[in-house]
Design a protein around this motif. Structure first.
Motif, PDB file in Angstrom:
ATOM      1  N   THR A  66       6.850  -3.566 -10.685  1.00  0.00           N
ATOM      2  CA  THR A  66       6.264  -3.986 -11.960  1.00  0.00           C
ATOM      3  C   THR A  66       5.616  -5.354 -11.830  1.00  0.00           C
ATOM      4  OG1 THR A  66       7.962  -2.731 -13.139  1.00  0.00           O
ATOM      5  CG2 THR A  66       6.758  -4.412 -14.398  1.00  0.00           C
ATOM      6  N   TYR A  67       6.282  -6.263 -11.162  1.00  0.00           N
ATOM      7  CA  TYR A  67       5.743  -7.600 -10.948  1.00  0.00           C
ATOM      8  C   TYR A  67       4.415  -7.542 -10.197  1.00  0.00           C
ATOM      9  CZ  TYR A  67       5.067 -11.992  -8.442  1.00  0.00           C
ATOM     10  OH  TYR A  67       4.514 -13.106  -7.881  1.00  0.00           O
ATOM     11  N   LEU A  68       4.384  -6.757  -9.105  1.00  0.00           N
ATOM     12  CA  LEU A  68       3.147  -6.675  -8.316  1.00  0.00           C
ATOM     13  C   LEU A  68       2.033  -5.997  -9.096  1.00  0.00           C
ATOM     14  CD1 LEU A  68       4.554  -5.746  -4.787  1.00  0.00           C
ATOM     15  CD2 LEU A  68       3.607  -7.934  -5.522  1.00  0.00           C
ATOM     16  N   THR A  69       2.379  -4.978  -9.869  1.00  0.00           N
ATOM     17  CA  THR A  69       1.383  -4.281 -10.673  1.00  0.00           C
ATOM     18  C   THR A  69       0.741  -5.204 -11.687  1.00  0.00           C
ATOM     19  OG1 THR A  69       2.626  -2.225 -10.417  1.00  0.00           O
ATOM     20  CG2 THR A  69       0.994  -2.297 -12.190  1.00  0.00           C
ATOM     21  N   GLU A  70       1.566  -5.986 -12.361  1.00  0.00           N
ATOM     22  CA  GLU A  70       1.045  -6.916 -13.351  1.00  0.00           C
ATOM     23  C   GLU A  70       0.254  -8.056 -12.705  1.00  0.00           C
ATOM     24  OE1 GLU A  70       4.399  -8.198 -15.600  1.00  0.00           O
ATOM     25  OE2 GLU A  70       4.682  -6.251 -16.562  1.00  0.00           O
ATOM     26  N   LYS A  71       0.703  -8.468 -11.544  1.00  0.00           N
ATOM     27  CA  LYS A  71       0.043  -9.591 -10.878  1.00  0.00           C
ATOM     28  C   LYS A  71      -1.369  -9.228 -10.427  1.00  0.00           C
ATOM     29  CE  LYS A  71       0.516 -12.774  -7.028  1.00  0.00           C
ATOM     30  NZ  LYS A  71       1.354 -13.243  -5.924  1.00  0.00           N
ATOM     31  N   TYR A  72      -1.551  -7.995  -9.938  1.00  0.00           N
ATOM     32  CA  TYR A  72      -2.834  -7.633  -9.345  1.00  0.00           C
ATOM     33  C   TYR A  72      -3.688  -6.758 -10.251  1.00  0.00           C
ATOM     34  CZ  TYR A  72      -1.059  -9.752  -5.128  1.00  0.00           C
ATOM     35  OH  TYR A  72      -0.568 -10.640  -4.222  1.00  0.00           O
ATOM     36  N   GLN A  73      -3.468  -6.770 -11.538  1.00  0.00           N
ATOM     37  CA  GLN A  73      -4.326  -6.040 -12.475  1.00  0.00           C
ATOM     38  C   GLN A  73      -5.510  -6.864 -12.892  1.00  0.00           C
ATOM     39  OE1 GLN A  73      -2.067  -4.600 -15.788  1.00  0.00           O
ATOM     40  NE2 GLN A  73      -1.390  -2.810 -14.660  1.00  0.00           N
TER      41      GLN A  73
END
Length: 73
Positions: A66-73
Motif C-alpha cells: 500500500t505504501y509503495l502504491t501510494e508513493k508511486y501514483q
C-alpha cells in the motif's frame, strides 16, 4: 597513599599548579572515556524494528505494498 592524603597535598599547591593538575586529570579521563566502547546505546535499540506478533507477516507486506502504491501514483 589514600585519596584524602592526595587531596590535602593538592590543596597546598599554588593555584597555577592546581590548575595544571586539574588539566592533567581531565585529559586522562577524556582519553580513558574515548577508549571504552559505548555498549549501552545499541542494546537499548534491540527489537525496535521488530514486527509485533499480532500484526503478522501478511499485514506488514500488505502495508508495504500500500505504501509503495501510494508513493508511486
Amino acid at each position: 597513599m589514600r585519596l584524602q592524603d592526595i587531596q590535602n597535598q593538592a590543596l597546598q599547591l599554588p593555584a597555577g599548579d592546581r590548575w595544571q593538575l586539574v588539566q592533567v586529570l581531565l585529559d586522562s579521563l577524556k582519553r580513558e572515556a574515548n577508549l571504552k566502547p559505548k555498549r549501552g546505546n545499541l542494546s537499548r535499540l534491540r527489537g525496535i524494528a521488530k514486527i509485533s506478533a499480532d500484526a503478522g507477516e501478511s499485514n506488514a507486506q500488505a502495508d508495504y505494498v500500500t505504501y509503495l502504491t501510494e508513493k508511486y501514483q
